[in-house]
Enzyme design. Structure first.
Site, mmCIF file in Angstrom:
data_model
loop_
_atom_site.group_PDB
_atom_site.id
_atom_site.type_symbol
_atom_site.label_atom_id
_atom_site.label_comp_id
_atom_site.label_asym_id
_atom_site.label_seq_id
_atom_site.Cartn_x
_atom_site.Cartn_y
_atom_site.Cartn_z
ATOM 1 N N ALA A 17 0.810 -1.211 0.000
ATOM 2 C CA ALA A 17 0.000 0.000 0.000
ATOM 3 C C ALA A 17 0.852 1.274 0.000
ATOM 4 O O ALA A 17 0.634 2.191 -0.798
ATOM 5 C CB ALA A 17 -0.931 -0.015 1.204
ATOM 6 N N THR A 40 3.316 -11.812 -7.469
ATOM 7 C CA THR A 40 2.377 -11.624 -8.568
ATOM 8 C C THR A 40 2.902 -10.552 -9.519
ATOM 9 O O THR A 40 3.026 -9.388 -9.128
ATOM 10 C CB THR A 40 0.999 -11.199 -8.047
ATOM 11 O OG1 THR A 40 0.533 -12.148 -7.089
ATOM 12 C CG2 THR A 40 0.004 -11.086 -9.184
ATOM 13 N N LYS A 78 7.797 -4.473 4.680
ATOM 14 C CA LYS A 78 7.741 -4.413 6.133
ATOM 15 C C LYS A 78 9.150 -4.582 6.691
ATOM 16 O O LYS A 78 9.987 -5.298 6.107
ATOM 17 C CB LYS A 78 6.827 -5.514 6.677
ATOM 18 C CG LYS A 78 5.382 -5.399 6.213
ATOM 19 C CD LYS A 78 4.695 -4.205 6.850
ATOM 20 C CE LYS A 78 3.268 -4.066 6.329
ATOM 21 N NZ LYS A 78 2.428 -5.228 6.667
ATOM 22 N N LYS A 183 5.907 9.776 15.538
ATOM 23 C CA LYS A 183 5.086 8.820 14.776
ATOM 24 C C LYS A 183 5.080 7.462 15.457
ATOM 25 O O LYS A 183 4.066 6.754 15.452
ATOM 26 C CB LYS A 183 5.625 8.691 13.348
ATOM 27 C CG LYS A 183 4.897 7.646 12.493
ATOM 28 C CD LYS A 183 3.438 8.003 12.252
ATOM 29 C CE LYS A 183 2.688 6.919 11.480
ATOM 30 N NZ LYS A 183 3.247 6.630 10.161
ATOM 31 N N SER A 253 -1.794 -1.746 9.150
ATOM 32 C CA SER A 253 -1.162 -2.859 8.446
ATOM 33 C C SER A 253 -1.028 -4.078 9.345
ATOM 34 O O SER A 253 -1.159 -5.218 8.889
ATOM 35 C CB SER A 253 0.210 -2.438 7.925
ATOM 36 O OG SER A 253 1.058 -2.026 8.987
ATOM 37 N N ARG A 262 -0.462 -13.430 8.440
ATOM 38 C CA ARG A 262 0.927 -13.149 8.083
ATOM 39 C C ARG A 262 1.741 -12.760 9.316
ATOM 40 O O ARG A 262 1.182 -12.369 10.343
ATOM 41 C CB ARG A 262 0.981 -12.013 7.059
ATOM 42 C CG ARG A 262 0.366 -12.365 5.714
ATOM 43 C CD ARG A 262 0.610 -11.255 4.704
ATOM 44 N NE ARG A 262 -0.163 -10.068 5.010
ATOM 45 C CZ ARG A 262 -1.296 -9.723 4.416
ATOM 46 N NH1 ARG A 262 -1.829 -10.518 3.499
ATOM 47 N NH2 ARG A 262 -1.917 -8.601 4.732
ATOM 48 N N PRO A 263 3.083 -12.832 9.243
ATOM 49 C CA PRO A 263 3.931 -12.361 10.347
ATOM 50 C C PRO A 263 3.675 -10.881 10.627
ATOM 51 O O PRO A 263 3.344 -10.115 9.708
ATOM 52 C CB PRO A 263 5.357 -12.586 9.819
ATOM 53 C CG PRO A 263 5.226 -13.655 8.790
ATOM 54 C CD PRO A 263 3.880 -13.432 8.150
ATOM 55 N N LEU A 264 3.831 -10.481 11.881
ATOM 56 C CA LEU A 264 3.522 -9.116 12.292
ATOM 57 C C LEU A 264 4.786 -8.279 12.455
ATOM 58 O O LEU A 264 5.821 -8.767 12.912
ATOM 59 C CB LEU A 264 2.741 -9.123 13.603
ATOM 60 C CG LEU A 264 1.473 -9.977 13.635
ATOM 61 C CD1 LEU A 264 0.764 -9.816 14.974
ATOM 62 C CD2 LEU A 264 0.534 -9.613 12.487
#
Length: 303
Positions: A17, A40, A78, A183, A253, A262-264
């Protein structure tokens, strides 16, 4: 739109994203976009904002050697996936390359420096709320008056100017340490608390969740100060207000990764606070508790 003087292709490592959104801004300036790797293959990207989609053609490459002529890159995987794209990063290890690191946390340089070496690293703080809907497609929601912050300096200023031309509200910051830690206050609360509850960002308006968030942030303020950030209790109040007024339907996310099995990305967020606390000898029980909960979640599918 008239292209800028720098019209070379931009490598996007991590076409999720955030990566797609930043790439779209540079695409608006006339820069060709190259999407690197990924499961993909995609030949275009589409960003929808306020229900209005825009589409750009892109090139998809599978070999890091194909980045030999690229002098700009966006790293938006990530943080915990950085080692998996090391080959792509090493292909950019040249002094003339500018690498925009669009990742969470406060350890941007330390994370990519072993791979990109002499390249010009530009850490960034991204305020966008973006949701990837399918490969190459994302919904963009802007939050507040600023979309991206980067450190001041020649590389950061040049990239900031390009992003601004492309419609991404970007600023250079003299005290980037404080900006990044500010942030982080939001990331170490909204991301874990939405992931653990399974709810979208509106959960931050729950009084008990707000109380927990303030405790987590309060510990981080003390650690951030010790790490050189000019944080005050007012930063906590502003972060809470911001989180409680994000656009309806906003997600994180980490929540999306949890729901998808999914892994964090907790190590770059809460883990960074705990590591800094250990360096400075500061006790952070709330953050340690959250870290323990997140690390106990086992992914259901490979990343």
């Amino acid at each position: 739109m008239t292209p800028l003087a720098n019209n070379g292709p931009v490598a996007v490592i991590g076409a999720g994203a955030i990566g797609l959104s930043l790439a779209s801004a540079l695409a608006r300036t006339g820069r060709p976009i190259t999407v690197c790797g990924g499961r993909t293959p995609i030949d275009h990207i589409e960003i929808a904002e306020d229900g209005l989609p825009e589409t750009w053609l892109v090139q998809h490459v599978t070999d890091p050697a194909e980045l030999a002529e690229h002098t700009t890159a966006i790293v938006a995987v990530k943080a915990h996936h950085t080692p998996e794209v090391a080959d792509w990063l090493r292909a950019l290890a040249r002094p003339e390359v500018t690498v925009l690191v669009a990742q969470n946390g406060v350890e941007h340089r330390e994370r990519v420096l072993p791979h990109v070496g002499p390249a010009q690293i530009v850490p960034s703080v991204v305020y966008l709320n973006v949701e990837r809907t399918e490969p190459g497609h994302a919904i963009l929601r802007r939050v507040g008056a600023l979309d991206v912050a980067v450190p001041d300096g020649a590389a950061g200023a040049a990239l900031s100017a390009e992003l601004n031309v492309g419609g991404m509200r970007t600023a250079t910051e003299a005290d980037f340490t404080t900006v990044a830690w500010t942030k982080l206050l939001s990331n170490i609360t909204a991301n874990p608390l939405t992931a653990l509850t399974g709810r979208r960002a509106e959960v931050m308006r729950d009084p008990e969740i707000e109380r927990i968030a303030r405790r987590i942030m309060g510990e981080a303020v003390e650690v951030g100060r010790a790490d050189g950030a000019a944080l005050t209790d007012e930063h906590v109040d502003r972060a809470i207000h911001w989180l409680q007024h994000v656009p309806e339907g906003s997600t994180t996310s980490m929540r999306e990764d949890r729901l998808a099995g999914r892994p964090l990305e907790y190590d770059a967020l809460t883990g960074a606070v705990v590591r800094a606390a250990e360096r400075h000898g500061i006790d952070v029980p709330a953050n340690r508790f959250v870290l323990a909960l997140l690390s106990a979640i086992e992914p259901e599918v490979s990343a």
